[in-house]
Design a protein around this motif. Structure first.
Motif, PDB file in Angstrom:
ATOM      1  N   GLU A 140       0.814  -1.216   0.000  1.00  0.00           N
ATOM      2  CA  GLU A 140       0.000   0.000   0.000  1.00  0.00           C
ATOM      3  C   GLU A 140       0.850   1.270   0.000  1.00  0.00           C
ATOM      4  OE1 GLU A 140      -3.157   0.221  -0.602  1.00  0.00           O
ATOM      5  OE2 GLU A 140      -3.524  -1.926  -0.533  1.00  0.00           O
ATOM      6  N   SER A 141       1.928   1.286   0.754  1.00  0.00           N
ATOM      7  CA  SER A 141       2.784   2.477   0.768  1.00  0.00           C
ATOM      8  C   SER A 141       3.489   2.647  -0.574  1.00  0.00           C
ATOM      9  CB  SER A 141       3.792   2.427   1.911  1.00  0.00           C
ATOM     10  OG  SER A 141       4.692   1.347   1.785  1.00  0.00           O
ATOM     11  N   GLY A 142       3.950   1.540  -1.150  1.00  0.00           N
ATOM     12  CA  GLY A 142       4.593   1.610  -2.463  1.00  0.00           C
ATOM     13  C   GLY A 142       3.642   2.099  -3.532  1.00  0.00           C
ATOM     14  N   LYS A 143       2.407   1.616  -3.483  1.00  0.00           N
ATOM     15  CA  LYS A 143       1.386   2.050  -4.451  1.00  0.00           C
ATOM     16  C   LYS A 143       1.133   3.555  -4.316  1.00  0.00           C
ATOM     17  CE  LYS A 143      -3.023   0.876  -3.945  1.00  0.00           C
ATOM     18  NZ  LYS A 143      -4.249   0.064  -3.902  1.00  0.00           N
ATOM     19  N   ALA A 144       1.040   4.041  -3.099  1.00  0.00           N
ATOM     20  CA  ALA A 144       0.786   5.469  -2.875  1.00  0.00           C
ATOM     21  C   ALA A 144       1.947   6.325  -3.377  1.00  0.00           C
ATOM     22  CB  ALA A 144       0.533   5.732  -1.389  1.00  0.00           C
TER      23      ALA A 144
ATOM     24  N   ILE B  37       3.187   6.494   6.467  1.00  0.00           N
ATOM     25  CA  ILE B  37       3.809   7.357   5.465  1.00  0.00           C
ATOM     26  C   ILE B  37       3.987   8.705   6.149  1.00  0.00           C
ATOM     27  CG2 ILE B  37       3.489   8.609   3.308  1.00  0.00           C
ATOM     28  CD1 ILE B  37       2.154   6.150   2.144  1.00  0.00           C
ATOM     29  N   TRP B  38       5.228   9.185   6.137  1.00  0.00           N
ATOM     30  CA  TRP B  38       5.546  10.471   6.748  1.00  0.00           C
ATOM     31  C   TRP B  38       5.740  11.495   5.644  1.00  0.00           C
ATOM     32  CZ3 TRP B  38       9.566   9.594  11.220  1.00  0.00           C
ATOM     33  CH2 TRP B  38       8.994   8.765  12.204  1.00  0.00           C
ATOM     34  N   MET B  39       5.273  12.701   5.906  1.00  0.00           N
ATOM     35  CA  MET B  39       5.420  13.777   4.928  1.00  0.00           C
ATOM     36  C   MET B  39       5.867  15.038   5.645  1.00  0.00           C
ATOM     37  SD  MET B  39       2.566  15.254   2.356  1.00  0.00           S
ATOM     38  CE  MET B  39       2.594  16.948   1.840  1.00  0.00           C
ATOM     39  N   ALA B  40       6.874  15.688   5.109  1.00  0.00           N
ATOM     40  CA  ALA B  40       7.339  16.981   5.608  1.00  0.00           C
ATOM     41  C   ALA B  40       7.272  17.970   4.447  1.00  0.00           C
ATOM     42  CB  ALA B  40       8.766  16.876   6.130  1.00  0.00           C
ATOM     43  N   ALA B  41       6.563  19.068   4.685  1.00  0.00           N
ATOM     44  CA  ALA B  41       6.411  20.116   3.671  1.00  0.00           C
ATOM     45  C   ALA B  41       6.580  21.455   4.364  1.00  0.00           C
ATOM     46  CB  ALA B  41       5.046  20.021   3.004  1.00  0.00           C
ATOM     47  N   GLY B  42       7.714  22.081   4.119  1.00  0.00           N
ATOM     48  CA  GLY B  42       7.999  23.326   4.818  1.00  0.00           C
ATOM     49  C   GLY B  42       8.175  23.048   6.292  1.00  0.00           C
ATOM     50  N   THR B  43       7.405  23.742   7.135  1.00  0.00           N
ATOM     51  CA  THR B  43       7.517  23.575   8.579  1.00  0.00           C
ATOM     52  C   THR B  43       6.444  22.638   9.143  1.00  0.00           C
ATOM     53  OG1 THR B  43       6.137  25.513   8.971  1.00  0.00           O
ATOM     54  CG2 THR B  43       8.534  25.865   8.877  1.00  0.00           C
ATOM     55  N   THR B  44       5.699  21.988   8.268  1.00  0.00           N
ATOM     56  CA  THR B  44       4.612  21.110   8.693  1.00  0.00           C
ATOM     57  C   THR B  44       4.942  19.654   8.373  1.00  0.00           C
ATOM     58  OG1 THR B  44       3.071  22.908   8.204  1.00  0.00           O
ATOM     59  CG2 THR B  44       2.123  20.738   8.541  1.00  0.00           C
ATOM     60  N   ALA B  45       4.542  18.769   9.279  1.00  0.00           N
ATOM     61  CA  ALA B  45       4.768  17.331   9.065  1.00  0.00           C
ATOM     62  C   ALA B  45       3.494  16.559   9.396  1.00  0.00           C
ATOM     63  CB  ALA B  45       5.919  16.839   9.930  1.00  0.00           C
ATOM     64  N   TRP B  46       3.314  15.455   8.700  1.00  0.00           N
ATOM     65  CA  TRP B  46       2.165  14.573   8.900  1.00  0.00           C
ATOM     66  C   TRP B  46       2.666  13.143   9.031  1.00  0.00           C
ATOM     67  CZ3 TRP B  46       2.530  18.448   5.421  1.00  0.00           C
ATOM     68  CH2 TRP B  46       1.506  19.408   5.358  1.00  0.00           C
ATOM     69  N   HIS B  47       1.933  12.326   9.781  1.00  0.00           N
ATOM     70  CA  HIS B  47       2.163  10.885   9.867  1.00  0.00           C
ATOM     71  C   HIS B  47       0.842  10.229   9.485  1.00  0.00           C
ATOM     72  CE1 HIS B  47       5.515  11.521  13.090  1.00  0.00           C
ATOM     73  NE2 HIS B  47       5.850  11.983  11.893  1.00  0.00           N
ATOM     74  N   PHE B  48       0.836   9.569   8.330  1.00  0.00           N
ATOM     75  CA  PHE B  48      -0.378   8.955   7.793  1.00  0.00           C
ATOM     76  C   PHE B  48      -0.390   7.457   8.084  1.00  0.00           C
ATOM     77  CE2 PHE B  48       0.525  12.654   5.160  1.00  0.00           C
ATOM     78  CZ  PHE B  48      -0.711  13.277   5.068  1.00  0.00           C
ATOM     79  N   ASP B  49      -1.517   6.969   8.587  1.00  0.00           N
ATOM     80  CA  ASP B  49      -1.735   5.543   8.817  1.00  0.00           C
ATOM     81  C   ASP B  49      -2.677   5.029   7.738  1.00  0.00           C
ATOM     82  OD1 ASP B  49      -0.465   4.982  11.511  1.00  0.00           O
ATOM     83  OD2 ASP B  49      -1.779   6.663  12.028  1.00  0.00           O
ATOM     84  N   PHE B  50      -2.463   3.786   7.308  1.00  0.00           N
ATOM     85  CA  PHE B  50      -3.356   3.208   6.314  1.00  0.00           C
ATOM     86  C   PHE B  50      -4.633   2.740   7.002  1.00  0.00           C
ATOM     87  CE2 PHE B  50      -4.916  -0.201   3.496  1.00  0.00           C
ATOM     88  CZ  PHE B  50      -5.128   0.587   2.365  1.00  0.00           C
ATOM     89  N   VAL B  51      -5.770   3.229   6.510  1.00  0.00           N
ATOM     90  CA  VAL B  51      -7.077   2.833   7.029  1.00  0.00           C
ATOM     91  C   VAL B  51      -7.704   1.934   5.959  1.00  0.00           C
ATOM     92  CG1 VAL B  51      -9.332   3.619   7.829  1.00  0.00           C
ATOM     93  CG2 VAL B  51      -7.272   4.970   8.341  1.00  0.00           C
ATOM     94  N   ALA B  52      -7.595   0.635   6.173  1.00  0.00           N
ATOM     95  CA  ALA B  52      -8.026  -0.346   5.174  1.00  0.00           C
ATOM     96  C   ALA B  52      -9.492  -0.187   4.798  1.00  0.00           C
ATOM     97  CB  ALA B  52      -7.754  -1.764   5.670  1.00  0.00           C
ATOM     98  N   ALA B  53     -10.342   0.114   5.771  1.00  0.00           N
ATOM     99  CA  ALA B  53     -11.780   0.253   5.494  1.00  0.00           C
ATOM    100  C   ALA B  53     -12.067   1.373   4.511  1.00  0.00           C
ATOM    101  CB  ALA B  53     -12.542   0.495   6.801  1.00  0.00           C
ATOM    102  N   ARG B  54     -11.201   2.379   4.501  1.00  0.00           N
ATOM    103  CA  ARG B  54     -11.357   3.514   3.580  1.00  0.00           C
ATOM    104  C   ARG B  54     -10.439   3.389   2.366  1.00  0.00           C
ATOM    105  NH1 ARG B  54     -11.265   8.787   7.461  1.00  0.00           N
ATOM    106  NH2 ARG B  54     -11.219   9.824   5.431  1.00  0.00           N
ATOM    107  N   GLY B  55      -9.428   2.522   2.459  1.00  0.00           N
ATOM    108  CA  GLY B  55      -8.453   2.400   1.376  1.00  0.00           C
ATOM    109  C   GLY B  55      -7.628   3.667   1.214  1.00  0.00           C
TER     110      GLY B  55
END
Length: 106
Positions: free
Chosen positions: A9-13, A59-77
């Motif tokens: 899933e992470s590779g696909k994204a 999946i971690w994302m850093a954009a400028g001074t903001t960062a996100w940590h994304f979890d895969f939610v299988a029910a939502r895909g």
């Protein structure tokens, strides 16, 4: 989460983001996917980094001074940042679009 599912899933994204943004062939954006790290380099020297963090299974994302940590939610895909309820593709579209001054859809 099963490791195989995480990697699939992470590779696909990451490949999807790489393909769509890479196909833009925008002079202000250079897109580079190396393994599980996607780097978006902008003409002004700014960089956004999106990577599959296998230890956290996020999946971690850093954009400028903001960062996100994304979890895969299988029910939502979808990959969702639980602190903000942001979805990965929508977030990437928004921050890259804001940086380039145009609408981006992933």
């Amino acid at each position: 989460m099963d490791r195989k599912i995480f990697y699939a899933e992470s590779g696909k994204a990451l490949r999807h983001i790489d393909e769509i943004l890479g196909d833009l062939e925008h002079e202000q954006l250079d897109v580079n996917l190396a393994g599980d790290v996607l780097t978006l380099a902008f003409e002004d020297g700014g960089k956004f980094v999106i990577n599959a963090h296998s230890a956290a299974e996020q999946i971690w994302m850093a954009a400028g001074t903001t960062a996100w940590h994304f979890d895969f939610v299988a029910a939502r895909g979808q990959w969702i940042a639980h602190k903000t309820d942001d979805e990965l593709m929508t977030t990437v579209s928004r921050v890259v679009g804001d940086k380039l001054g145009e609408t981006i859809e992933l």
